[in-house]
Design a protein around this motif. Structure first.
Motif, PDB file in Angstrom:
ATOM      1  N   LEU A 137       0.719  -1.327  -0.032  1.00  0.00           N
ATOM      2  CA  LEU A 137      -0.047  -0.148  -0.075  1.00  0.00           C
ATOM      3  C   LEU A 137       0.868   1.417  -0.055  1.00  0.00           C
ATOM      4  O   LEU A 137       0.365   2.084  -0.476  1.00  0.00           O
ATOM      5  CB  LEU A 137      -0.921  -0.169   1.271  1.00  0.00           C
ATOM      6  N   THR A 138       2.157   1.244   0.585  1.00  0.00           N
ATOM      7  CA  THR A 138       2.903   2.431   0.606  1.00  0.00           C
ATOM      8  C   THR A 138       3.394   2.736  -0.840  1.00  0.00           C
ATOM      9  O   THR A 138       3.435   3.950  -1.247  1.00  0.00           O
ATOM     10  CB  THR A 138       4.183   2.186   1.455  1.00  0.00           C
ATOM     11  N   VAL A 157      -6.939   1.243   9.327  1.00  0.00           N
ATOM     12  CA  VAL A 157      -5.442   1.712   9.264  1.00  0.00           C
ATOM     13  C   VAL A 157      -5.219   2.702   8.248  1.00  0.00           C
ATOM     14  O   VAL A 157      -5.608   2.269   7.056  1.00  0.00           O
ATOM     15  CB  VAL A 157      -4.156   0.768   9.462  1.00  0.00           C
ATOM     16  N   ARG A 158      -4.787   4.002   8.614  1.00  0.00           N
ATOM     17  CA  ARG A 158      -4.658   4.847   7.294  1.00  0.00           C
ATOM     18  C   ARG A 158      -3.023   5.107   7.052  1.00  0.00           C
ATOM     19  O   ARG A 158      -2.290   5.030   7.974  1.00  0.00           O
ATOM     20  CB  ARG A 158      -5.473   6.173   7.803  1.00  0.00           C
ATOM     21  N   SER A 188       4.408   0.250   5.300  1.00  0.00           N
ATOM     22  CA  SER A 188       5.513   0.959   6.149  1.00  0.00           C
ATOM     23  C   SER A 188       5.427   2.351   6.662  1.00  0.00           C
ATOM     24  O   SER A 188       6.267   3.016   7.150  1.00  0.00           O
ATOM     25  CB  SER A 188       6.943   0.757   5.297  1.00  0.00           C
ATOM     26  N   ASP A 189       4.088   2.955   6.236  1.00  0.00           N
ATOM     27  CA  ASP A 189       3.815   4.332   6.824  1.00  0.00           C
ATOM     28  C   ASP A 189       2.559   4.427   7.141  1.00  0.00           C
ATOM     29  O   ASP A 189       1.763   5.416   6.828  1.00  0.00           O
ATOM     30  CB  ASP A 189       3.968   5.326   5.474  1.00  0.00           C
ATOM     31  N   GLY A 190       2.234   3.541   7.961  1.00  0.00           N
ATOM     32  CA  GLY A 190       0.912   3.446   8.607  1.00  0.00           C
ATOM     33  C   GLY A 190       0.740   4.283   9.976  1.00  0.00           C
ATOM     34  O   GLY A 190       1.653   4.821  10.310  1.00  0.00           O
ATOM     35  N   ARG A 194       2.120   1.145  12.347  1.00  0.00           N
ATOM     36  CA  ARG A 194       3.306   1.943  11.575  1.00  0.00           C
ATOM     37  C   ARG A 194       3.532   0.973  10.472  1.00  0.00           C
ATOM     38  O   ARG A 194       3.799   1.394   9.057  1.00  0.00           O
ATOM     39  CB  ARG A 194       4.828   2.114  12.442  1.00  0.00           C
ATOM     40  N   SER A 195       3.684  -0.510  10.592  1.00  0.00           N
ATOM     41  CA  SER A 195       4.156  -1.297   9.506  1.00  0.00           C
ATOM     42  C   SER A 195       3.635  -2.702   9.762  1.00  0.00           C
ATOM     43  O   SER A 195       3.406  -3.105  10.907  1.00  0.00           O
ATOM     44  CB  SER A 195       5.757  -1.141   9.419  1.00  0.00           C
ATOM     45  N   THR A 196       3.577  -3.458   8.755  1.00  0.00           N
ATOM     46  CA  THR A 196       3.233  -4.737   8.693  1.00  0.00           C
ATOM     47  C   THR A 196       3.900  -5.587   7.271  1.00  0.00           C
ATOM     48  O   THR A 196       4.293  -4.766   6.230  1.00  0.00           O
ATOM     49  CB  THR A 196       1.809  -4.935   8.951  1.00  0.00           C
TER      50      THR A 196
END
Length: 301
Positions: A137-138, A157-158, A188-190, A194-196
């Motif tokens: 998504l990033t 999560v946005r 990596s920019d949630g 923050r990331s997954t």
């Protein structure tokens, strides 16, 4: 006396010669008769190799020329009874029932020419493809992205510091969280997370007419929206339209057998005061047990 003996001997010799000649003639006649019989037999057998008129009728409805069995049509081995065929509950997600090979086109269809639209005119198009097994998504949501269902049906999560141009406008039906999607999304920019490395979460809603409503703000520049959704034993319908009016664009995703996911790509241009309106709804169900549409993520660039 000697003359009489010689005369008798000659007589007996002549009689033996006559007897042998007669025997040879009998053998010759017998041989000719056997040869004639063989010829007649071969001719008779040859004449019987072709069916006599009426043989097929005399043999009954199932008889075939030459004694061969007439072939009987067999049903298709996959058991299909129509265009879609019966449900195949043994299929797993991302599997499809076998399809016949497409018939190659004999010639390419002519593409009608259309006049060019003005540079500032609203534009809208929707295409559909199979969802990749993993989506970053990033990378695809450089302006904004939203992921649904990490902690139940009402959680999201946005993108951290995203544009906020993606709006969840609700939709009919009850949302249920789900963590068993076959495709994964990562980032990596949630914001709240923050990331997954990969999330299989999403949300779904059951029943015809239920679904999700989304909105994306226009900016005056061309924008691309990726919608990652799916169906389970249902037909889903994605409709895209602009708040400024004009015709809507729709695509469908259907699988009556199992789960199926897709990546919908929406390209649009709209002024800053306008919005892209998206509805992802259940158009038809193929089971009485919660035929549904699901939603994993939306990304904007």
């Amino acid at each position: 006396m000697a003359d009489d003996d010689r005369t008798g001997t000659k007589t007996r010799t002549g009689l033996r010669r006559v007897a042998r000649a007669r025997q040879r003639r009998r053998w010759a006649v017998a041989g000719v008769a056997v040869l004639v019989c063989l010829v007649l037999l071969v001719s008779y057998l040859a004449s019987r190799s072709d069916p006599e008129p009426g043989d097929e009728q005399a043999g009954g409805a199932g008889a075939a020329p030459g004694g061969g069995a007439r072939s009987v049509a067999q049903p298709a081995i996959d058991g299909r009874t129509g265009d879609a065929g019966p449900a195949m509950p043994g299929l797993r997600p991302r599997q499809r029932p076998p399809l016949p090979d497409p018939t190659p086109a004999t010639s390419a269809p002519a593409v009608p020419s259309t006049p060019s639209a003005p540079a500032d005119a609203p534009l809208l198009s929707v295409t559909q493809a199979e969802m990749p097994a993993e989506v970053d998504l990033t990378a695809v949501g450089t302006r904004d992205w939203v992921h649904w269902g990490p902690r139940g049906g009402n959680s999201t999560v946005r993108k951290r510091a995203g544009s906020g141009e993606i709006t969840d406008a609700g939709g009919a039906g009850t949302r249920v969280g789900w963590d068993g999607n076959q495709e994964y999304v990562r980032w990596s920019d949630g914001s709240s997370q923050r990331s997954t490395d990969g999330s299989s979460n999403g949300v779904y809603t059951c029943g015809a007419g239920n679904g999700f409503t989304l909105a994306v703000a226009g900016s005056g520049a061309p924008r691309t929206v990726q919608v990652y959704g799916g169906t389970w034993m249902a037909r889903g319908r994605l409709e895209a339209r602009l708040s400024t009016g004009g015709p809507a664009r729709t695509v469908s995703l259907e699988d009556p057998y199992t789960a199926r996911s897709a990546q919908f790509t929406v390209r649009f241009t709209a002024p800053k005061t306008a919005r892209l309106l998206l509805t992802w709804t259940v158009d038809k169900v193929f089971t009485t047990h919660c035929g549904n549409v699901g939603l994993q993520a939306v990304a904007l660039r």
